[in-house]
Design an enzyme around this catalytic site. Sequence first.
Site, PDB file in Angstrom:
ATOM      1  CG  ASN A  71       6.380   1.587  -2.685  1.00  0.00           C
ATOM      2  OD1 ASN A  71       7.208   2.454  -2.426  1.00  0.00           O
ATOM      3  ND2 ASN A  71       5.946   1.359  -3.923  1.00  0.00           N
ATOM      4  CE  LYS A  88       3.124   3.503  -4.705  1.00  0.00           C
ATOM      5  NZ  LYS A  88       2.081   3.355  -5.683  1.00  0.00           N
ATOM      6  CG  HIS A 123       6.774   0.202  -8.069  1.00  0.00           C
ATOM      7  ND1 HIS A 123       5.984   1.126  -8.707  1.00  0.00           N
ATOM      8  CD2 HIS A 123       6.044  -0.290  -7.043  1.00  0.00           C
ATOM      9  CE1 HIS A 123       4.808   1.198  -8.078  1.00  0.00           C
ATOM     10  NE2 HIS A 123       4.825   0.352  -7.060  1.00  0.00           N
ATOM     11  CD  GLU A 142       4.031   4.297  -8.590  1.00  0.00           C
ATOM     12  OE1 GLU A 142       4.903   4.585  -7.754  1.00  0.00           O
ATOM     13  OE2 GLU A 142       2.859   4.002  -8.272  1.00  0.00           O
ATOM     14  CD  GLU A 144       3.108  -3.527  -6.434  1.00  0.00           C
ATOM     15  OE1 GLU A 144       2.597  -3.216  -5.361  1.00  0.00           O
ATOM     16  OE2 GLU A 144       3.915  -2.807  -7.031  1.00  0.00           O
ATOM     17  N   GLY A 198      -2.984   2.275  -6.792  1.00  0.00           N
ATOM     18  CA  GLY A 198      -3.419   3.635  -6.474  1.00  0.00           C
ATOM     19  C   GLY A 198      -4.783   3.995  -7.038  1.00  0.00           C
ATOM     20  CB  SER A 211      -6.188  -0.768  -4.415  1.00  0.00           C
ATOM     21  OG  SER A 211      -5.936   0.299  -5.324  1.00  0.00           O
TER      22      SER A 211
HETATM   23  P1  PGA Z   1      -1.238   1.154  -3.688  1.00  0.00           P
HETATM   24  O1  PGA Z   1       0.256   0.995  -4.243  1.00  0.00           O
HETATM   25  O2  PGA Z   1      -1.356   0.230  -2.498  1.00  0.00           O
HETATM   26  O3  PGA Z   1      -1.360   2.590  -3.303  1.00  0.00           O
HETATM   27  O4  PGA Z   1      -2.158   0.751  -4.802  1.00  0.00           O
HETATM   28  C1  PGA Z   1       0.878  -0.259  -4.304  1.00  0.00           C
HETATM   29  C2  PGA Z   1       2.250  -0.142  -4.901  1.00  0.00           C
HETATM   30  O5  PGA Z   1       2.445   0.635  -5.843  1.00  0.00           O
HETATM   31  O6  PGA Z   1       3.193  -0.837  -4.462  1.00  0.00           O
END
Ligand code: PGA
Length: 256
Positions: free
Chosen positions: A9, A11, A100, A102, A170, A176, A215
């Site tokens: 992903n 983003k 997601h 976010e 998640e 992140g 992560s």
């Molecule tokens: P990350 O993001 O691997 O940077 O923690 C995962 C995601 O938001 O799908």
Amino acid sequence: MRKTLLAGNWKMHKTRAETRAFLTSFFKEKAPFWPSAKEKVDLLLAVPFLSLGDAKELAEAQGARIAAQNVHQEKQGAFTGEISIPMLQEIGINDVLVGHSERRQYFGETNEIAAKKALNALAAGMHPIFCVGETRAEREGNRTEAVLAAQLEPLLKEKADFSDLVIAYEPVWAIGTGLNATKEQAQAAHAFIRGVLRERLGDQADKIRILYGGSVKPDNFDELIGQPDIDGGLVGGASLKPEDFAALLKIAQNAG
Ligand code: PGA
């Protein structure tokens, strides 16, 4: 019986030129073993809307899939700035991330909206990756399972063909942040989600892939992917560098 799925992903990262550079380097230099990994692993990248065309051209020639990171639930209408399911399908995009964290956190997406997006995508023949996960406060308040159940409820209560559904667990506190769930925490959440799916969908639950995200890195993916209910990863930061994403693919291949 469930084929491993490694999904990136990106983003809001990478221009069209950067997308082309990544994919060329990935398939030519960093993951030349991909043709042999294909049998065991499905590979997918969720890229920004404007890069979908370039990414599709380069990735699909290699047998990998490209996904959008969001889609609007309505087919058309006065929704300035949004992209619909028919618009994605017109350019041959049939995979999409939905709900997601976010999108939930910054763009007000509720459980009901996320469910509607996924249901409409499924009805159109798309493959949604439906994201769920608890915040740190919810985990610390022992509410993880209640939150996951509430996120899944508006989706699973509807009558639909869920065979093309993928779930991504998640935990919000792991996205992140560099703090990934331990393999025990992740497996427990995945097993809970599998149980909810089984209650609603019976044996079909055993066919639905549940990805872990938060992560994921080359140094922690091995133990996560080794858990019985973890069927792959949804990877943000570590999908941005071709060498890291290739290392994750190698791990997925060895585990598959
Ligand atoms: P990350 O993001 O691997 O940077 O923690 C995962 C995601 O938001 O799908």
